[in-house]
Scaffold this active site. Structure first.
Site, mmCIF file in Angstrom:
data_model
loop_
_atom_site.group_PDB
_atom_site.id
_atom_site.type_symbol
_atom_site.label_atom_id
_atom_site.label_comp_id
_atom_site.label_asym_id
_atom_site.label_seq_id
_atom_site.Cartn_x
_atom_site.Cartn_y
_atom_site.Cartn_z
ATOM 1 N N HIS A 126 0.828 -1.201 0.000
ATOM 2 C CA HIS A 126 0.000 0.000 0.000
ATOM 3 C C HIS A 126 0.874 1.267 0.000
ATOM 4 O O HIS A 126 2.032 1.232 0.443
ATOM 5 C CB HIS A 126 -0.939 -0.013 1.201
ATOM 6 N N GLU A 128 0.809 3.930 1.777
ATOM 7 C CA GLU A 128 1.258 4.391 3.103
ATOM 8 C C GLU A 128 2.469 3.578 3.559
ATOM 9 O O GLU A 128 3.438 4.117 4.101
ATOM 10 C CB GLU A 128 0.134 4.242 4.136
ATOM 11 N N CYS A 152 -6.250 1.876 5.281
ATOM 12 C CA CYS A 152 -6.852 0.620 5.731
ATOM 13 C C CYS A 152 -6.292 0.264 7.117
ATOM 14 O O CYS A 152 -5.363 0.908 7.609
ATOM 15 C CB CYS A 152 -6.557 -0.491 4.725
ATOM 16 N N CYS A 155 -2.488 -0.453 7.204
ATOM 17 C CA CYS A 155 -1.676 0.769 7.131
ATOM 18 C C CYS A 155 -1.818 1.579 8.419
ATOM 19 O O CYS A 155 -0.851 2.207 8.868
ATOM 20 C CB CYS A 155 -2.086 1.606 5.924
HETATM 21 O O1 LIG Z 1 -4.857 2.095 2.568
HETATM 22 C C1 LIG Z 1 -4.785 1.702 1.382
HETATM 23 C C2 LIG Z 1 -5.770 0.910 0.804
HETATM 24 C C3 LIG Z 1 -5.598 0.430 -0.473
HETATM 25 N N1 LIG Z 1 -4.488 0.724 -1.156
HETATM 26 C C4 LIG Z 1 -4.304 0.194 -2.514
HETATM 27 C C5 LIG Z 1 -4.235 -1.294 -2.602
HETATM 28 C C6 LIG Z 1 -4.780 -1.587 -3.950
HETATM 29 O O2 LIG Z 1 -3.722 -1.485 -4.924
HETATM 30 C C7 LIG Z 1 -5.779 -0.475 -4.163
HETATM 31 C C8 LIG Z 1 -7.191 -0.864 -3.820
HETATM 32 O O3 LIG Z 1 -7.722 -1.547 -4.897
HETATM 33 P P1 LIG Z 1 -9.306 -1.650 -5.156
HETATM 34 O O4 LIG Z 1 -9.384 -2.132 -6.559
HETATM 35 O O5 LIG Z 1 -9.885 -0.274 -4.988
HETATM 36 O O6 LIG Z 1 -9.834 -2.613 -4.153
HETATM 37 O O7 LIG Z 1 -5.410 0.582 -3.292
HETATM 38 C C9 LIG Z 1 -3.534 1.539 -0.612
HETATM 39 O O8 LIG Z 1 -2.504 1.845 -1.257
HETATM 40 N N2 LIG Z 1 -3.711 2.021 0.633
HETATM 41 ZN ZN LIG Z 2 -3.462 0.055 3.508
#
Ligand SMILES: O=c1ccn([C@H]2C[C@H](O)[C@@H](COP(=O)(O)O)O2)c(=O)[nH]1
Ligand SMILES: [Zn+2]
Length: 217
Positions: A126, A128, A152, A155
């Site tokens: 991710h 972060e 999320c 993170c």
């Molecule tokens: O905190 C976060 C949450 C998600 N991500 C990234 C991980 C994935 O590459 C996308 C999410 O994909 P979706 O197709 O929207 O489910 O975003 C992040 O970097 N940081």
């Molecule tokens: Zn995350």
């Protein structure tokens, strides 16, 4: 007389005012020609005053986060993050991508397969996490994280453990997901503040073809 290659002619008017010297024609008056740009660059009074439309810090840091997101190869969601210290210095940037050494040509980018190993979720780092791992300072205690998407829960744990104290996020689009609720619960317990970014400018544009290098003349 010539100003930056423009000749005063019958169709154009040579103007000398307290603001400077410029050549004006109908197109320039309407604000849609090169001559209009030259009028601005020759406006001596403007060049002696501080600019008022500069990027303020929050806009600048969020823009860096979004610029970083443009590096992401995720076809669905591109996330960028930018960490700053208490002196407004950028100490880490990152975007979502596959781990170093793990080919983003080979690992999957899809998310719909019924086989978890064939989805990106097993592999993507991710934004972060990458911003934290990329830090160029000894630690991130007291820092602020600018991020495109509310972090999320995984993170959130990293953010807390790193000592980051404020999260400024743009989108809250997953606000009803358990992972977002878990993040908020942990942030609240750990004393990490979070706030949604309120842009002062609706657009920040870098158009390389439109840059007027004569502006500083
Ligand atoms: O905190 C976060 C949450 C998600 N991500 C990234 C991980 C994935 O590459 C996308 C999410 O994909 P979706 O197709 O929207 O489910 O975003 C992040 O970097 N940081
Ligand atoms: Zn995350």
């Amino acid at each position: 007389m010539s100003t930056d290659g423009f000749e005063a002619s019958d169709e154009k008017t040579l103007n000398v005012t307290l603001n400077g010297l410029y050549i004006e024609d109908e197109e320039a008056k309407a604000g849609n020609s090169n001559q209009a740009k030259i009028i601005r660059s020759c406006n001596y009074r403007d060049l002696e005053k501080k600019r008022e439309d500069y990027l303020e810090w929050p806009e600048y840091f969020m823009a860096v986060a979004f610029l970083s997101a443009m590096r992401s190869k995720d076809p669905c969601t591109q996330v960028g993050a930018c960490i700053i210290d208490t002196n407004n210095r950028i100490v880490g940037v990152g975007y979502n991508g596959m781990p170093i050494g793990c080919s983003d040509e080979i690992l999957p980018w899809g998310k719909t397969s019924s086989k978890p190993l064939e989805t990106k979720y097993m592999y993507v780092c991710h934004a972060e996490m990458n911003a934290i791992m990329n830090k160029n300072s000894a630690d991130l205690k007291g820092c602020t994280l600018y991020v495109a998407l509310f972090p999320c829960n995984e993170c959130a744990k990293l953010i807390i453990q790193a000592g980051i104290k404020l999260v400024v996020y743009m989108s809250d689009k997953h606000k009803n997901k358990p992972s977002t609720e878990a993040s908020k619960l942990m942030f609240n317990m750990a004393g990490v503040k979070y706030q949604q970014f309120v842009p002062k400018k609706s657009k920040i544009v870098i158009d390389f073809e439109e840059i007027d290098w004569n502006m500083s003349v």
